[in-house]
Design a protein around this motif. Sequence first.
Motif, PDB file in Angstrom:
ATOM      1  N   ILE A   1      47.485  34.469  38.034  1.00 22.96           N
ATOM      2  CA  ILE A   1      46.516  33.744  38.855  1.00 22.96           C
ATOM      3  C   ILE A   1      46.824  34.069  40.317  1.00 22.96           C
ATOM      4  CG2 ILE A   1      45.547  31.495  39.435  1.00 22.96           C
ATOM      5  CD1 ILE A   1      45.099  32.428  36.530  1.00 22.96           C
ATOM      6  N   ALA A   2      45.877  34.731  40.979  1.00 25.12           N
ATOM      7  CA  ALA A   2      46.149  35.301  42.297  1.00 25.12           C
ATOM      8  C   ALA A   2      45.266  34.695  43.381  1.00 25.12           C
ATOM      9  CB  ALA A   2      45.946  36.814  42.249  1.00 25.12           C
ATOM     10  N   ARG A   3      45.700  34.898  44.614  1.00 25.91           N
ATOM     11  CA  ARG A   3      44.912  34.584  45.794  1.00 25.91           C
ATOM     12  C   ARG A   3      44.893  35.818  46.691  1.00 25.91           C
ATOM     13  NH1 ARG A   3      48.091  30.256  45.220  1.00 25.91           N
ATOM     14  NH2 ARG A   3      49.395  30.622  47.061  1.00 25.91           N
ATOM     15  N   SER A   4      43.880  35.915  47.515  1.00 22.01           N
ATOM     16  CA  SER A   4      43.746  37.103  48.367  1.00 22.01           C
ATOM     17  C   SER A   4      44.580  36.921  49.632  1.00 22.01           C
ATOM     18  CB  SER A   4      42.275  37.345  48.730  1.00 22.01           C
ATOM     19  OG  SER A   4      41.729  36.217  49.380  1.00 22.01           O
ATOM     20  N   ASN A   5      45.860  37.293  49.541  1.00 27.19           N
ATOM     21  CA  ASN A   5      46.717  37.302  50.718  1.00 27.19           C
ATOM     22  C   ASN A   5      47.753  38.419  50.560  1.00 27.19           C
ATOM     23  OD1 ASN A   5      49.117  36.284  49.346  1.00 27.19           O
ATOM     24  ND2 ASN A   5      48.194  34.246  49.421  1.00 27.19           N
ATOM     25  N   PRO A   6      48.390  38.841  51.643  1.00 33.39           N
ATOM     26  CA  PRO A   6      49.296  39.995  51.588  1.00 33.39           C
ATOM     27  C   PRO A   6      50.440  39.844  50.592  1.00 33.39           C
ATOM     28  CG  PRO A   6      48.737  39.482  53.867  1.00 33.39           C
ATOM     29  CD  PRO A   6      48.170  38.376  53.033  1.00 33.39           C
ATOM     30  N   ARG A   7      50.958  38.611  50.425  1.00 36.33           N
ATOM     31  CA  ARG A   7      52.071  38.411  49.490  1.00 36.33           C
ATOM     32  C   ARG A   7      51.638  38.722  48.061  1.00 36.33           C
ATOM     33  NH1 ARG A   7      54.254  32.826  50.317  1.00 36.33           N
ATOM     34  NH2 ARG A   7      55.353  33.791  52.047  1.00 36.33           N
ATOM     35  N   PHE A   8      50.482  38.224  47.655  1.00 41.93           N
ATOM     36  CA  PHE A   8      49.986  38.533  46.310  1.00 41.93           C
ATOM     37  C   PHE A   8      49.618  40.015  46.198  1.00 41.93           C
ATOM     38  CE2 PHE A   8      49.449  33.971  45.367  1.00 41.93           C
ATOM     39  CZ  PHE A   8      49.790  33.958  44.027  1.00 41.93           C
ATOM     40  N   ASP A   9      48.985  40.570  47.234  1.00 44.53           N
ATOM     41  CA  ASP A   9      48.591  41.984  47.185  1.00 44.53           C
ATOM     42  C   ASP A   9      49.798  42.874  46.953  1.00 44.53           C
ATOM     43  OD1 ASP A   9      45.982  41.237  47.642  1.00 44.53           O
ATOM     44  OD2 ASP A   9      45.990  41.749  49.776  1.00 44.53           O
ATOM     45  N   LYS A  10      50.891  42.610  47.659  1.00 44.99           N
ATOM     46  CA  LYS A  10      52.103  43.426  47.511  1.00 44.99           C
ATOM     47  C   LYS A  10      52.720  43.249  46.134  1.00 44.99           C
ATOM     48  CE  LYS A  10      56.483  44.495  49.807  1.00 44.99           C
ATOM     49  NZ  LYS A  10      57.368  44.183  50.969  1.00 44.99           N
ATOM     50  N   PHE A  11      52.758  42.007  45.655  1.00 46.94           N
ATOM     51  CA  PHE A  11      53.327  41.732  44.333  1.00 46.94           C
ATOM     52  C   PHE A  11      52.542  42.463  43.246  1.00 46.94           C
ATOM     53  CE2 PHE A  11      53.525  39.085  40.473  1.00 46.94           C
ATOM     54  CZ  PHE A  11      54.897  39.033  40.274  1.00 46.94           C
ATOM     55  N   ILE A  12      51.223  42.390  43.320  1.00 46.86           N
ATOM     56  CA  ILE A  12      50.367  43.051  42.320  1.00 46.86           C
ATOM     57  C   ILE A  12      50.547  44.558  42.365  1.00 46.86           C
ATOM     58  CG2 ILE A  12      47.966  43.487  41.662  1.00 46.86           C
ATOM     59  CD1 ILE A  12      47.399  40.595  42.775  1.00 46.86           C
ATOM     60  N   ALA A  13      50.650  45.114  43.568  1.00 46.37           N
ATOM     61  CA  ALA A  13      50.818  46.563  43.710  1.00 46.37           C
ATOM     62  C   ALA A  13      52.129  47.036  43.090  1.00 46.37           C
ATOM     63  CB  ALA A  13      50.759  46.940  45.185  1.00 46.37           C
TER      64      ALA A  13
ATOM     65  N   ASN B   1      33.878  37.019  51.914  1.00 48.32           N
ATOM     66  CA  ASN B   1      35.305  37.055  52.232  1.00 48.32           C
ATOM     67  C   ASN B   1      35.800  38.491  52.064  1.00 48.32           C
ATOM     68  OD1 ASN B   1      38.188  36.953  52.003  1.00 48.32           O
ATOM     69  ND2 ASN B   1      38.070  34.776  51.510  1.00 48.32           N
ATOM     70  N   GLU B   2      35.982  39.168  53.181  1.00 48.59           N
ATOM     71  CA  GLU B   2      36.364  40.587  53.139  1.00 48.59           C
ATOM     72  C   GLU B   2      37.717  40.790  52.464  1.00 48.59           C
ATOM     73  OE1 GLU B   2      36.933  44.405  56.188  1.00 48.59           O
ATOM     74  OE2 GLU B   2      36.481  42.396  56.972  1.00 48.59           O
ATOM     75  N   ASN B   3      38.667  39.902  52.722  1.00 44.69           N
ATOM     76  CA  ASN B   3      39.994  40.038  52.118  1.00 44.69           C
ATOM     77  C   ASN B   3      39.939  39.884  50.604  1.00 44.69           C
ATOM     78  OD1 ASN B   3      41.242  40.426  54.613  1.00 44.69           O
ATOM     79  ND2 ASN B   3      41.555  38.239  54.925  1.00 44.69           N
ATOM     80  N   LEU B   4      39.144  38.922  50.135  1.00 45.03           N
ATOM     81  CA  LEU B   4      38.995  38.731  48.693  1.00 45.03           C
ATOM     82  C   LEU B   4      38.351  39.952  48.058  1.00 45.03           C
ATOM     83  CD1 LEU B   4      39.105  37.037  46.109  1.00 45.03           C
ATOM     84  CD2 LEU B   4      36.968  35.944  46.813  1.00 45.03           C
ATOM     85  N   ALA B   5      37.307  40.471  48.678  1.00 37.70           N
ATOM     86  CA  ALA B   5      36.627  41.655  48.139  1.00 37.70           C
ATOM     87  C   ALA B   5      37.587  42.839  48.055  1.00 37.70           C
ATOM     88  CB  ALA B   5      35.423  41.996  49.009  1.00 37.70           C
ATOM     89  N   LYS B   6      38.421  42.990  49.069  1.00 40.36           N
ATOM     90  CA  LYS B   6      39.386  44.096  49.079  1.00 40.36           C
ATOM     91  C   LYS B   6      40.436  43.928  47.995  1.00 40.36           C
ATOM     92  CE  LYS B   6      42.559  46.574  52.158  1.00 40.36           C
ATOM     93  NZ  LYS B   6      43.147  46.614  53.530  1.00 40.36           N
ATOM     94  N   SER B   7      40.938  42.704  47.819  1.00 40.05           N
ATOM     95  CA  SER B   7      41.937  42.449  46.782  1.00 40.05           C
ATOM     96  C   SER B   7      41.372  42.677  45.387  1.00 40.05           C
ATOM     97  CB  SER B   7      42.461  41.015  46.899  1.00 40.05           C
ATOM     98  OG  SER B   7      43.144  40.810  48.107  1.00 40.05           O
ATOM     99  N   LEU B   8      40.123  42.265  45.167  1.00 39.67           N
ATOM    100  CA  LEU B   8      39.481  42.416  43.855  1.00 39.67           C
ATOM    101  C   LEU B   8      39.262  43.870  43.484  1.00 39.67           C
ATOM    102  CD1 LEU B   8      36.682  39.717  43.638  1.00 39.67           C
ATOM    103  CD2 LEU B   8      38.392  40.161  41.899  1.00 39.67           C
ATOM    104  N   GLY B   9      38.860  44.685  44.458  1.00 43.52           N
ATOM    105  CA  GLY B   9      38.457  46.045  44.153  1.00 43.52           C
ATOM    106  C   GLY B   9      37.040  46.082  43.614  1.00 43.52           C
ATOM    107  N   GLU B  10      36.623  47.241  43.189  1.00 44.36           N
ATOM    108  CA  GLU B  10      35.235  47.421  42.753  1.00 44.36           C
ATOM    109  C   GLU B  10      35.034  47.261  41.254  1.00 44.36           C
ATOM    110  OE1 GLU B  10      33.969  51.199  44.186  1.00 44.36           O
ATOM    111  OE2 GLU B  10      33.998  50.598  46.308  1.00 44.36           O
ATOM    112  N   ARG B  11      36.091  47.282  40.474  1.00 41.83           N
ATOM    113  CA  ARG B  11      35.948  47.268  39.008  1.00 41.83           C
ATOM    114  C   ARG B  11      36.289  45.900  38.415  1.00 41.83           C
ATOM    115  NH1 ARG B  11      39.547  49.859  36.682  1.00 41.83           N
ATOM    116  NH2 ARG B  11      38.435  50.284  34.730  1.00 41.83           N
ATOM    117  N   PHE B  12      36.024  44.843  39.152  1.00 41.93           N
ATOM    118  CA  PHE B  12      36.343  43.505  38.655  1.00 41.93           C
ATOM    119  C   PHE B  12      35.277  43.021  37.680  1.00 41.93           C
ATOM    120  CE2 PHE B  12      33.612  42.557  42.262  1.00 41.93           C
ATOM    121  CZ  PHE B  12      32.864  41.477  41.835  1.00 41.93           C
ATOM    122  N   LEU B  13      35.671  42.078  36.825  1.00 43.44           N
ATOM    123  CA  LEU B  13      34.754  41.412  35.909  1.00 43.44           C
ATOM    124  C   LEU B  13      34.470  40.011  36.448  1.00 43.44           C
ATOM    125  CD1 LEU B  13      36.292  42.388  32.436  1.00 43.44           C
ATOM    126  CD2 LEU B  13      34.372  43.468  33.626  1.00 43.44           C
ATOM    127  N   TYR B  14      33.216  39.599  36.362  1.00 37.62           N
ATOM    128  CA  TYR B  14      32.817  38.277  36.860  1.00 37.62           C
ATOM    129  C   TYR B  14      32.834  37.290  35.709  1.00 37.62           C
ATOM    130  CZ  TYR B  14      30.084  34.732  39.366  1.00 37.62           C
ATOM    131  OH  TYR B  14      29.652  33.578  39.967  1.00 37.62           O
TER     132      TYR B  14
END
Length: 438
Positions: free
Chosen positions: A306-318, A343-356
């Motif tokens: 369960i993630a949120r769009s912030n740098p700490r989660f982005d780095k962990f996921i990467a 929300n630009e940060n959320l869109a960036k974290s999700l990427g383009e291949r997300f499922l809704y």
Amino acid sequence: MIIRVHRGTHQIGGCVTEYEYNGYRLFVDYGEELPGGQKSGNLEVEGLTKGDISKSALLITHYHGDHIGCITMLPKDLPIFMGKVGRGIQIELSDYLKTVNGVHQEMLDRLQTVKTFEPGKPFEWGDMEIMPVTVDHSAFDAYAFKIGIKGLSVFHTGDFRTHGFRSSKLPEVIKKFIGEVDYVVCEATNVARPDAASLSEQDLQMECQELFAKNKGNVVYVSSTNIDRLFGLYHAARNAGRVFIIDEYQKRMMDKVALRDPIWGKSKLYKFKETDKPFVLTIENGEFWMNDKFKEYIGDKGYVLIARSNPRFDKFIANIPGEKQTYLSMWKGYVDKSKAAYNENLAKSLGERFLYKHTSGHCDMNTLREVFRLLHPKAIIPIHTDNPEGFAQLFCDEWPIVVLNDGDSISPISSSVSDSIGTFRKKQESGGNLSIPT
């Protein structure tokens, strides 16, 4: 009694409704206006934001920002009431965000004076009796209110739905605590969104369970205050044999219900299995902890993070090896560039291949009709909607619909008022103009 809608007759966010009787004023909700919608700015309301507030009080239906977000602007001696668990969740949220936004420190301070009520236990304000009842919504511990004086009763629905995990109890709650009422002041969010509530929370959980079983690496972006969704995702992950991963803040939010709620905390939905408890992330040197053994463990079993769009989660996921499937489990407008809430940060974290994978926190119109039939109102007033005329067209075949503008009021006391409301239905059926009694 006078019913006055100060804001919310033609917009979804920031509704403020007033009930006045014998000099006492009871307001319901005082929240922020949603981005991109109609804006009326700061309200100046006698008895709420200014003037004599000695006989005024405010009820909060739930903790979403468009219902509670502006209470810090109100006089400090104005009595405010809300549900106990909802208050606790808002305290946790504001405490987490206070270093990011100073408004949340103000909210924390204001919440210390907020009084709480209990579902099914009436209380009085002047000559008005208030019966709070829990309703199912995407905010936990949300409430509707029956507000009555001698010979007259109004049901204020707040935000609610009939397709959530707890929705099946609504007819029983109405029968036991509400009964038939004279008027309904009703949220009408989904009038122009017929498919928003087409999926139940149970079906959404099953769809996620199938996807989690298919994909080993799953990253879900969802609101940390959507408690029902978090528990649904937990059970979906557990049934799919995946490790459910959350951070300490998300765990505290879930524990508000799992450990403390006297009603729903007993449900199996809100309990963690001893053999499948969530893995709670810890922070070391400003980053989420992870070592090679942990990578091997989740690589073998698979995971739902369960993630949120912030740098700490982005780095962990990467840093997690292997392919990952991302999911958006909240309103799609947050990643739609054409929407003001984008929300630009959320869109960036999700990427383009997300499922809704999401369903609405608000009622669909077909089952709303069934709710009205339980209540047998003489008339219905829509609020929390950007299409009140569409709402009127849907329901005027069975009930008179009173479409107001912000600041309008009605005094549903005499038979002559009932007659003037009744003309609305006839005029609508013949294509005429609205009749708004005052």
